[in-house]
Write a protein that holds these residues in place. Structure first.
Motif, mmCIF file in Angstrom:
data_model
loop_
_atom_site.group_PDB
_atom_site.id
_atom_site.type_symbol
_atom_site.label_atom_id
_atom_site.label_comp_id
_atom_site.label_asym_id
_atom_site.label_seq_id
_atom_site.Cartn_x
_atom_site.Cartn_y
_atom_site.Cartn_z
ATOM 1 N N UNK A 176 -4.801 53.045 31.660
ATOM 2 C CA UNK A 176 -4.949 53.058 30.198
ATOM 3 C C UNK A 176 -4.752 51.652 29.645
ATOM 4 N N UNK A 177 -3.761 50.945 30.150
ATOM 5 C CA UNK A 177 -3.524 49.581 29.663
ATOM 6 C C UNK A 177 -4.765 48.707 29.829
ATOM 7 N N UNK A 178 -5.334 48.688 31.048
ATOM 8 C CA UNK A 178 -6.460 47.779 31.292
ATOM 9 C C UNK A 178 -7.710 48.209 30.538
ATOM 10 N N UNK A 179 -7.862 49.505 30.274
ATOM 11 C CA UNK A 179 -9.041 49.980 29.538
ATOM 12 C C UNK A 179 -9.070 49.441 28.106
ATOM 13 N N UNK A 180 -7.886 49.161 27.544
ATOM 14 C CA UNK A 180 -7.816 48.736 26.137
ATOM 15 C C UNK A 180 -7.050 47.422 25.987
ATOM 16 N N UNK A 181 -7.082 46.618 27.013
ATOM 17 C CA UNK A 181 -6.265 45.407 27.038
ATOM 18 C C UNK A 181 -6.665 44.399 25.973
ATOM 19 N N UNK A 182 -7.932 44.416 25.553
ATOM 20 C CA UNK A 182 -8.407 43.464 24.541
ATOM 21 C C UNK A 182 -8.775 44.167 23.234
ATOM 22 N N UNK A 183 -8.210 45.355 23.029
ATOM 23 C CA UNK A 183 -8.585 46.185 21.880
ATOM 24 C C UNK A 183 -7.446 46.212 20.856
ATOM 25 N N UNK A 184 -7.666 45.683 19.658
ATOM 26 C CA UNK A 184 -6.593 45.649 18.651
ATOM 27 C C UNK A 184 -6.335 46.986 17.973
ATOM 28 N N UNK A 185 -7.175 47.996 18.242
ATOM 29 C CA UNK A 185 -6.999 49.307 17.624
ATOM 30 C C UNK A 185 -6.235 50.279 18.518
ATOM 31 N N UNK A 186 -5.836 49.804 19.705
ATOM 32 C CA UNK A 186 -5.070 50.633 20.635
ATOM 33 C C UNK A 186 -3.853 49.838 21.088
ATOM 34 N N UNK A 187 -2.690 50.427 20.922
ATOM 35 C CA UNK A 187 -1.446 49.809 21.391
ATOM 36 C C UNK A 187 -0.904 50.657 22.541
ATOM 37 N N UNK A 188 -0.649 50.018 23.681
ATOM 38 C CA UNK A 188 -0.112 50.738 24.837
ATOM 39 C C UNK A 188 1.322 50.296 25.105
ATOM 40 N N UNK A 189 2.172 51.273 25.380
ATOM 41 C CA UNK A 189 3.556 50.996 25.761
ATOM 42 C C UNK A 189 3.902 51.825 26.984
ATOM 43 N N UNK A 190 4.333 51.150 28.044
ATOM 44 C CA UNK A 190 4.717 51.839 29.272
ATOM 45 C C UNK A 190 6.116 51.403 29.684
ATOM 46 N N UNK A 191 7.003 52.377 29.862
ATOM 47 C CA UNK A 191 8.313 52.131 30.460
ATOM 48 C C UNK A 191 8.266 52.763 31.849
ATOM 49 N N UNK A 192 8.626 52.009 32.877
ATOM 50 C CA UNK A 192 8.392 52.464 34.245
ATOM 51 C C UNK A 192 9.298 51.713 35.215
ATOM 52 N N UNK A 193 9.397 52.230 36.412
ATOM 53 C CA UNK A 193 10.131 51.502 37.447
ATOM 54 C C UNK A 193 9.398 50.205 37.777
ATOM 55 N N UNK A 194 10.154 49.147 37.963
ATOM 56 C CA UNK A 194 9.551 47.853 38.257
ATOM 57 C C UNK A 194 8.564 47.932 39.416
ATOM 58 N N UNK A 195 7.472 47.193 39.273
ATOM 59 C CA UNK A 195 6.457 47.159 40.312
ATOM 60 C C UNK A 195 6.879 46.447 41.586
ATOM 61 N N UNK A 196 8.087 45.884 41.586
ATOM 62 C CA UNK A 196 8.567 45.267 42.827
ATOM 63 C C UNK A 196 8.760 46.306 43.917
ATOM 64 N N UNK A 197 9.006 47.534 43.506
ATOM 65 C CA UNK A 197 9.320 48.578 44.479
ATOM 66 C C UNK A 197 8.321 49.718 44.511
ATOM 67 N N UNK A 198 7.461 49.801 43.521
ATOM 68 C CA UNK A 198 6.712 51.037 43.323
ATOM 69 C C UNK A 198 5.253 50.770 42.948
ATOM 70 N N UNK A 199 4.361 51.640 43.435
ATOM 71 C CA UNK A 199 2.960 51.662 43.029
ATOM 72 C C UNK A 199 2.884 51.774 41.489
ATOM 73 N N UNK A 200 1.950 51.121 40.821
ATOM 74 C CA UNK A 200 0.861 50.308 41.351
ATOM 75 C C UNK A 200 1.191 48.811 41.448
ATOM 76 N N UNK A 201 2.429 48.435 41.185
ATOM 77 C CA UNK A 201 2.821 47.034 41.310
ATOM 78 C C UNK A 201 2.554 46.193 40.081
ATOM 79 N N UNK A 202 2.017 46.811 39.036
ATOM 80 C CA UNK A 202 1.740 46.092 37.780
ATOM 81 C C UNK A 202 2.726 46.541 36.712
ATOM 82 N N UNK A 203 2.473 46.114 35.478
ATOM 83 C CA UNK A 203 3.339 46.504 34.377
ATOM 84 C C UNK A 203 4.451 45.505 34.128
ATOM 85 N N UNK A 204 4.157 44.248 34.438
ATOM 86 C CA UNK A 204 5.144 43.206 34.166
ATOM 87 C C UNK A 204 5.278 42.998 32.661
ATOM 88 N N UNK A 205 6.445 42.549 32.240
ATOM 89 C CA UNK A 205 6.698 42.350 30.819
ATOM 90 C C UNK A 205 5.765 41.299 30.221
#
Length: 396
Positions: A176-205
């Motif tokens: 969802x984040x990458x689908x709307x990464x350049x879209x000002x009409x969609x705001x995405x917020x994800x709280x998740x386990x750090x990608x250092x340990x877990x799939x998919x490895x993204x979601x850095x601050x």
């Protein structure tokens, strides 16, 4: 006041990779029956989903990919081509009629969307959805079609909406984040386990959006073994500030429940205390900022016996202003304990001593606080700049 609606039909149970795959639609059936046995889901609140059309799926996914999924589900996609579409992996093996099963899940989330925007309800729950790892041309992480992304694009095009997406799954909501990464009409917020340990490895601050969408992607990666006492306050602060900052027309929340201590695929330590609080916070934000408009979807959750039905039931209870306390329904426990390979909890809440004390608790809390401050930094910078400008203008 309109009643919340619950999107459900047996077609949604056909999204099944195999008998041994961790993504098991039985958890959806168990939740549905738990709500019925608890007496908080009435027939007039159940809405049958429709199947998504090809045109709707193509709002987000490529035609080549959709056609590949159709062929794969009929055994007609050569094995040599499957990997290029993310298929035939341990996560996303091919299964019969996979396009049809996936289109029903997308259609369920679109049904929830239409119910809200056509004024039939303010709040809708589509637990079959939440497949947040699906990409434009590739399956990933148990996800074929990304129903949330399709629903968001559908809301944008049909209803000209401004959409807030909140993802509390233990895994980053990357698709969802990458689908709307350049879209000002969609705001995405994800709280998740750090990608250092877990799939998919993204979601850095540092992933904050691009182009016109810069500043509208928020990520809060938390440390392994994070507990309720750290998760709840940072989530509350983040939701309050981000939703107030973005001013959406509607909130869509992804409710993976795989951050629970018992989940076999992640390393977090939440309990039902957090799964009571998450829908409460989202509901409060919707009532404050979107006139109550809130669509909730499912997501991850791989302890299907002890965690998922209880946690997902709490979303529905929150939507309906009901507080579930005490014991689970006896009829439900009797039916499912006979099938379960583990002892089922008998209460809505977890026991206080669910797990041993976590080492490094304060260090983990401190790390999570640092991540929160970094995640919200540009909102606070903007506020500070506005305040400075107001002061200057006032003095002039």
């Amino acid at each position: 006041m309109t009643k919340p609606i619950f999107v459900f039909s047996d077609q949604l149970l056909s999204y099944k990779f195999s008998n041994h795959h961790p993504f098991n639609p039985l958890r959806f059936q168990m939740t549905f029956e738990l709500l019925k046995d608890a007496g908080i889901l009435s027939e007039d609140q159940i809405v049958q989903p429709r199947k998504a059309t090809d045109e709707e799926i193509l709002l987000v996914h490529s035609e080549d990919y959709m056609n590949a999924i159709k062929k794969a589900g009929q055994g007609q996609l050569p094995k040599s081509l499957r990997s290029s579409f993310g298929l035939d992996t341990d996560d996303t093996p091919v299964f019969k009629d996979m396009h049809e099963a996936s289109a029903w899940l997308v259609g369920a989330t679109l049904t929830a969307t239409e119910q809200v925007f056509e004024g039939k309800t303010n709040k809708a729950l589509s637990l079959g959805g939440g497949l947040h790892h699906g990409f434009r041309g590739r399956a990933s992480g148990f996800c074929i079609y990304n129903d949330s992304s399709i629903a968001i694009e559908y809301m944008k095009q049909k209803y000209h909406a401004r959409i807030m997406y909140i993802d509390t799954d233990a895994h980053h909501g990357d698709g969802v984040q990458w689908a709307f990464y350049d879209d000002p009409d969609v705001c995405t917020f994800s709280i998740h386990e750090t990608g250092r340990y877990l799939f998919p490895g993204t979601g850095n601050v540092s992933e904050k959006g691009a182009g016109k969408g810069y500043g509208y992607a928020f990520n809060l990666p938390v440390d392994a073994f994070t507990e309720d006492d750290s998760w709840i306050p940072i989530l509350e602060e983040a939701i309050d500030e981000i939703v107030k900052f973005f001013k959406p027309d509607i909130i869509i929340s992804q409710n993976g429940v795989d951050a629970h201590y018992w989940d076999p695929l992640t390393h977090l330590s939440l309990t039902m205390k957090s799964y009571r609080k998450i829908p409460e916070l989202v509901n409060r934000a919707a009532d404050r900022y979107t006139e109550g408009r809130w669509i909730a979807v499912g997501g991850g959750g791989y302890d299907i016996w002890r965690v998922v039905p209880r946690a997902w039931s709490l979303i529905w209870a929150e939507m309906n202003g009901i507080e579930l306390q005490g014991s689970l329904p006896e009829a439900w426990l009797k039916k499912w304990q006979e099938k379960a390979p583990v002892d089922l909890p008998t209460f809505w809440d977890d026991e206080a001593d669910l797990y041993p004390s976590i080492p490094r608790k304060q260090e983990i809390c401190d790390k999570n606080q640092v991540m929160l401050q970094r995640a919200l930094q540009h909102i606070r910078n903007e506020k500070s700049q506005c305040n400075q400008n107001l002061t200057v203008n006032f003095r002039k």
